[in-house]
Motif scaffolding. Structure first.
Motif, PDB file in Angstrom:
ATOM      1  N   SER A 209      46.904  -5.628  62.124  1.00 45.51           N
ATOM      2  CA  SER A 209      46.993  -6.834  61.338  1.00 45.51           C
ATOM      3  C   SER A 209      48.054  -6.639  59.570  1.00 45.51           C
ATOM      4  O   SER A 209      48.220  -5.511  58.757  1.00 45.51           O
ATOM      5  N   THR A 210      48.838  -7.564  58.975  1.00 47.21           N
ATOM      6  CA  THR A 210      49.673  -7.420  58.058  1.00 47.21           C
ATOM      7  C   THR A 210      49.042  -7.064  56.503  1.00 47.21           C
ATOM      8  O   THR A 210      48.917  -6.551  56.037  1.00 47.21           O
ATOM      9  N   PRO A 211      47.441  -8.055  57.150  1.00 43.16           N
ATOM     10  CA  PRO A 211      46.810  -7.310  55.968  1.00 43.16           C
ATOM     11  C   PRO A 211      46.007  -6.002  56.180  1.00 43.16           C
ATOM     12  O   PRO A 211      46.012  -5.585  53.987  1.00 43.16           O
ATOM     13  N   LEU A 212      46.127  -5.883  57.004  1.00 42.41           N
ATOM     14  CA  LEU A 212      45.588  -4.047  56.821  1.00 42.41           C
ATOM     15  C   LEU A 212      46.490  -3.450  56.631  1.00 42.41           C
ATOM     16  O   LEU A 212      46.107  -2.290  56.119  1.00 42.41           O
ATOM     17  N   VAL A 213      47.428  -3.316  57.437  1.00 46.19           N
ATOM     18  CA  VAL A 213      49.008  -2.760  56.267  1.00 46.19           C
ATOM     19  C   VAL A 213      48.697  -2.647  54.808  1.00 46.19           C
ATOM     20  O   VAL A 213      48.982  -2.036  54.421  1.00 46.19           O
ATOM     21  N   VAL A 214      48.699  -4.117  53.760  1.00 43.43           N
ATOM     22  CA  VAL A 214      48.467  -3.741  53.500  1.00 43.43           C
ATOM     23  C   VAL A 214      47.003  -3.191  52.640  1.00 43.43           C
ATOM     24  O   VAL A 214      47.512  -2.405  51.155  1.00 43.43           O
ATOM     25  N   LEU A 215      46.067  -3.058  52.939  1.00 47.28           N
ATOM     26  CA  LEU A 215      45.186  -2.229  52.714  1.00 47.28           C
ATOM     27  C   LEU A 215      46.022  -1.214  52.935  1.00 47.28           C
ATOM     28  O   LEU A 215      45.058   0.368  51.876  1.00 47.28           O
ATOM     29  N   LEU A 216      46.215  -0.858  53.780  1.00 49.92           N
ATOM     30  CA  LEU A 216      46.362   0.553  53.820  1.00 49.92           C
ATOM     31  C   LEU A 216      47.512   1.231  53.219  1.00 49.92           C
ATOM     32  O   LEU A 216      47.265   2.475  52.400  1.00 49.92           O
ATOM     33  N   ALA A 217      48.386   0.838  53.143  1.00 49.88           N
ATOM     34  CA  ALA A 217      49.701   0.408  51.751  1.00 49.88           C
ATOM     35  C   ALA A 217      48.608   1.112  50.043  1.00 49.88           C
ATOM     36  O   ALA A 217      48.661   1.796  49.641  1.00 49.88           O
ATOM     37  N   LEU A 218      47.899   0.549  50.040  1.00 51.22           N
ATOM     38  CA  LEU A 218      46.855   0.391  48.667  1.00 51.22           C
ATOM     39  C   LEU A 218      46.463   1.938  49.060  1.00 51.22           C
ATOM     40  O   LEU A 218      45.962   2.351  47.892  1.00 51.22           O
ATOM     41  N   ALA A 219      45.843   1.844  50.136  1.00 51.35           N
ATOM     42  CA  ALA A 219      45.057   3.241  50.070  1.00 51.35           C
ATOM     43  C   ALA A 219      45.263   4.452  50.213  1.00 51.35           C
ATOM     44  O   ALA A 219      45.507   5.634  48.815  1.00 51.35           O
ATOM     45  N   LEU A 220      46.796   4.566  50.751  1.00 50.34           N
ATOM     46  CA  LEU A 220      47.883   5.545  50.140  1.00 50.34           C
ATOM     47  C   LEU A 220      48.238   5.668  48.961  1.00 50.34           C
ATOM     48  O   LEU A 220      47.701   7.103  48.611  1.00 50.34           O
ATOM     49  N   LEU A 221      48.047   4.790  48.415  1.00 48.37           N
ATOM     50  CA  LEU A 221      49.014   4.657  46.148  1.00 48.37           C
ATOM     51  C   LEU A 221      47.025   5.658  46.170  1.00 48.37           C
ATOM     52  O   LEU A 221      47.668   5.943  45.148  1.00 48.37           O
ATOM     53  N   GLN A 222      46.482   4.773  46.463  1.00 49.05           N
ATOM     54  CA  GLN A 222      45.429   4.708  45.026  1.00 49.05           C
ATOM     55  C   GLN A 222      45.394   7.421  45.453  1.00 49.05           C
ATOM     56  O   GLN A 222      44.518   7.263  44.523  1.00 49.05           O
ATOM     57  N   GLY A 223      45.664   7.252  47.226  1.00 47.41           N
ATOM     58  CA  GLY A 223      45.254   8.975  47.302  1.00 47.41           C
ATOM     59  C   GLY A 223      46.538   9.742  46.568  1.00 47.41           C
ATOM     60  O   GLY A 223      46.047  10.281  45.735  1.00 47.41           O
ATOM     61  N   MET A 224      47.473   9.050  46.509  1.00 44.81           N
ATOM     62  CA  MET A 224      49.125   9.067  45.608  1.00 44.81           C
ATOM     63  C   MET A 224      47.999   9.818  43.804  1.00 44.81           C
ATOM     64  O   MET A 224      48.459  10.503  43.431  1.00 44.81           O
ATOM     65  N   VAL A 225      47.680   8.671  43.636  1.00 45.13           N
ATOM     66  CA  VAL A 225      47.368   8.744  42.112  1.00 45.13           C
ATOM     67  C   VAL A 225      46.036   9.767  42.261  1.00 45.13           C
ATOM     68  O   VAL A 225      46.120  10.506  41.446  1.00 45.13           O
ATOM     69  N   TRP A 226      45.129  10.140  43.211  1.00 44.62           N
ATOM     70  CA  TRP A 226      44.679  11.189  43.356  1.00 44.62           C
ATOM     71  C   TRP A 226      44.675  12.750  43.240  1.00 44.62           C
ATOM     72  O   TRP A 226      44.887  13.625  42.090  1.00 44.62           O
ATOM     73  N   MET A 335      38.623   1.723  59.510  1.00 45.38           N
ATOM     74  CA  MET A 335      37.541   2.082  58.054  1.00 45.38           C
ATOM     75  C   MET A 335      38.145   3.472  58.293  1.00 45.38           C
ATOM     76  O   MET A 335      38.168   4.251  56.590  1.00 45.38           O
ATOM     77  N   THR A 336      38.090   4.150  59.354  1.00 49.87           N
ATOM     78  CA  THR A 336      38.518   6.232  59.762  1.00 49.87           C
ATOM     79  C   THR A 336      40.359   5.498  59.018  1.00 49.87           C
ATOM     80  O   THR A 336      40.567   6.789  58.353  1.00 49.87           O
ATOM     81  N   LEU A 337      40.783   5.233  59.557  1.00 47.62           N
ATOM     82  CA  LEU A 337      42.616   4.613  59.232  1.00 47.62           C
ATOM     83  C   LEU A 337      42.509   4.570  57.735  1.00 47.62           C
ATOM     84  O   LEU A 337      44.010   5.178  57.228  1.00 47.62           O
ATOM     85  N   LEU A 338      41.957   3.868  57.622  1.00 52.57           N
ATOM     86  CA  LEU A 338      42.265   4.011  55.530  1.00 52.57           C
ATOM     87  C   LEU A 338      41.417   4.772  54.766  1.00 52.57           C
ATOM     88  O   LEU A 338      41.809   5.290  54.009  1.00 52.57           O
ATOM     89  N   GLY A 339      40.422   5.545  55.683  1.00 52.43           N
ATOM     90  CA  GLY A 339      39.603   6.542  54.596  1.00 52.43           C
ATOM     91  C   GLY A 339      41.291   8.396  55.384  1.00 52.43           C
ATOM     92  O   GLY A 339      41.355   8.713  54.288  1.00 52.43           O
ATOM     93  N   SER A 340      42.138   7.830  56.120  1.00 53.54           N
ATOM     94  CA  SER A 340      43.224   8.433  56.256  1.00 53.54           C
ATOM     95  C   SER A 340      44.135   8.615  55.699  1.00 53.54           C
ATOM     96  O   SER A 340      45.030   9.330  54.823  1.00 53.54           O
ATOM     97  N   GLY A 341      44.190   7.522  55.403  1.00 52.28           N
ATOM     98  CA  GLY A 341      45.382   7.085  54.328  1.00 52.28           C
ATOM     99  C   GLY A 341      44.934   7.600  53.212  1.00 52.28           C
ATOM    100  O   GLY A 341      46.140   7.996  52.006  1.00 52.28           O
ATOM    101  N   LEU A 342      43.994   7.495  52.406  1.00 52.21           N
ATOM    102  CA  LEU A 342      43.308   8.408  51.163  1.00 52.21           C
ATOM    103  C   LEU A 342      43.722   9.763  50.953  1.00 52.21           C
ATOM    104  O   LEU A 342      43.956  10.801  50.017  1.00 52.21           O
ATOM    105  N   ILE A 343      43.489  10.204  52.420  1.00 53.24           N
ATOM    106  CA  ILE A 343      43.393  11.958  52.223  1.00 53.24           C
ATOM    107  C   ILE A 343      45.054  11.982  52.546  1.00 53.24           C
ATOM    108  O   ILE A 343      46.023  13.138  51.694  1.00 53.24           O
ATOM    109  N   VAL A 344      45.712  11.270  53.172  1.00 49.56           N
ATOM    110  CA  VAL A 344      47.743  11.134  53.287  1.00 49.56           C
ATOM    111  C   VAL A 344      48.239  10.625  52.507  1.00 49.56           C
ATOM    112  O   VAL A 344      49.315  12.524  51.522  1.00 49.56           O
ATOM    113  N   GLY A 345      47.467  10.488  50.974  1.00 49.11           N
ATOM    114  CA  GLY A 345      48.053   9.861  50.504  1.00 49.11           C
ATOM    115  C   GLY A 345      47.917  11.501  48.836  1.00 49.11           C
ATOM    116  O   GLY A 345      49.144  11.887  48.100  1.00 49.11           O
TER     117      GLY A 345
END
Length: 411
Positions: A209-226, A335-345
């Motif tokens: 859904s759109t909200p989950l895509v927004v959360l995934l984008a933020l997880a990806l960006l957080q991973g990029m900061v790390w 939940m695991t998709l968001l975790g993967s977003g952190l890792i990919v970022g």
């Protein structure tokens, strides 16, 4: 937190922490182990494949857990992962080819049992229907994020201590043992949820859904900061001819993040998760400004520690909001998709920032981390609104339970 321990008994958080510790122990341990044997080039390849495998395999394991239940899925993943990790240790210590080491690393990554994300799903299932459900969910997810942060503080340090005190492969060997023992114990705990109920027609709310895509984008960006900040710290340490200090400097982020997570977990006042997310992400962009003026390792430690203050609140909000917007029968996958977003970022930014550091010096990598935090702040300010994250009105207790996105925590 007493209410949570009454539901699970005191050993579940302990088992959960020990079971997720290999996720922080194995990557650092792999770098140390292979660097000692065949150099940093081979070590980086193996560690990269470990992360890639986890990013790909995580959502698949989450989906299987949703469909077949956590117990069998996690027992299988834990045992297979322990074997794959032990095979990696054997391949390195017996001098096998780089191809064999790479294959073992990929297999170990693909089978990581995803204890952290699925632990969050378990807490949601445990408190469903109880009085004060929303408050209990908030406390449980805050506690779980705190366990993650403690793991990523202890894991790398433990890998280094074991390598110096015993053998370069000791950290990875311990990760295999912990996965087999603690992972299986966590999987078999009485709190493990069974298969999620699904609609008879097979249709239902889509996952992305759109909200989950927004959360995934933020997880990806957080991973990029790390990833970018870590690359910058390592480049700075190499520039100062003190590469061994990079891990200690980097651990300062985990310390402050753990403290911030504890504060959020124990706080008495209420705050909406959407508000917490915006404040944490914007705060991170402000706190990351000192990264642009770092000139030594003490300053780098302070700058990284400042960023850490926002990390745990950010993750608490992301995973808490995911619980409100993801379909109940696909919660593990979400939940695991968001975790993967952190890792990919983290992985992509580490590679990109590492190249920038090699060409333009460590300030370029640290600047990339700050830029990622600014982009995240813009996304949060523009797209994170309470109305967007309120679930659709549907009949039944689940809809009522998800009707408010507040965090209310107390000791």
């Amino acid at each position: 937190m007493r209410e949570l321990l009454v539901l699970t008994g005191p050993w579940l958080p302990v088992t959960s922490f020990l079971a997720r510790l290999p996720a922080a122990l194995a990557p650092t341990g792999t770098l140390i182990m292979i660097t000692a044997g065949s150099g940093i080039g081979n070590a980086s390849l193996a560690a990269g494949l470990l992360w890639v495998g986890q990013a790909v395999g995580g959502p698949l394991i989450g989906r299987i857990a949703d469909r077949r239940g956590h117990r069998g899925t996690l027992v299988t993943a834990s045992l297979v992962n322990a074997v794959a990790t032990a095979a990696l240790v054997a391949a390195v210590t017996t001098g096998r080819s780089l191809a064999v080491e790479a294959l073992c690393s990929l297999a170990a990554g693909l089978t990581v049992p995803q204890i952290g994300p699925l632990s969050r799903v378990r807490w949601v299932a445990l408190v469903a229907g109880l009085p004060g459900e929303r408050q209990l969910v908030a406390r449980a997810l805050s506690l779980d994020t705190l366990l993650d942060e403690l793991g990523f503080m202890v894991g790398p340090a433990l890998a280094g201590v074991l390598a110096v005190g015993t053998h370069p492969a000791a950290g990875v060997a311990l990760a295999a043992l912990l996965t087999a023992v603690a992972g299986t114990a966590f999987a078999r705990h009485r709190s493990a949820p069974g298969p999620c109920a699904r609609s008879g027609s097979g249709s239902g709310p889509r996952l992305l859904s759109t909200p989950l895509v927004v959360l995934l984008a933020l997880a990806l960006l957080q991973g990029m900061v790390w990833g970018a900040a870590n690359a910058g710290v390592n480049a700075l340490a190499r520039t100062l001819d003190d590469p061994g200090m990079a891990g200690l400097v980097w651990s300062s982020m985990a310390v402050t993040s753990s403290v911030a997570g504890l504060v959020v977990t124990l706080r008495r006042s209420a705050v909406r998760l959407t508000s917490l997310l915006r404040v944490a992400v914007v705060g991170q962009a402000v706190l990351a400004l000192p990264l642009l003026s770092v000139h030594g390792l003490p300053a780098a430690a302070l700058a990284v520690a400042a960023v850490g203050v926002a990390v745990a609140p950010h993750l608490i909000a992301i995973f808490g909001l995911a619980e409100t917007v993801a379909p109940a029968h696909r919660m593990g996958e979400a939940m695991t998709l968001l975790g993967s977003g952190l890792i990919v970022g983290q992985g992509t930014a580490a590679v990109a920032a590492g190249r920038l550091a090699a060409t333009h010096g460590y300030p370029a990598a640290l600047g990339t981390a700050w830029a990622a935090s600014v982009v995240a702040a813009v996304v949060a300010l523009l797209l994170v609104r309470r109305a967007r994250f309120d679930p659709p009105a549907t009949p039944g207790p689940a809809a009522v339970a998800k009707g408010s996105d507040t965090v209310v925590s107390s000791p």
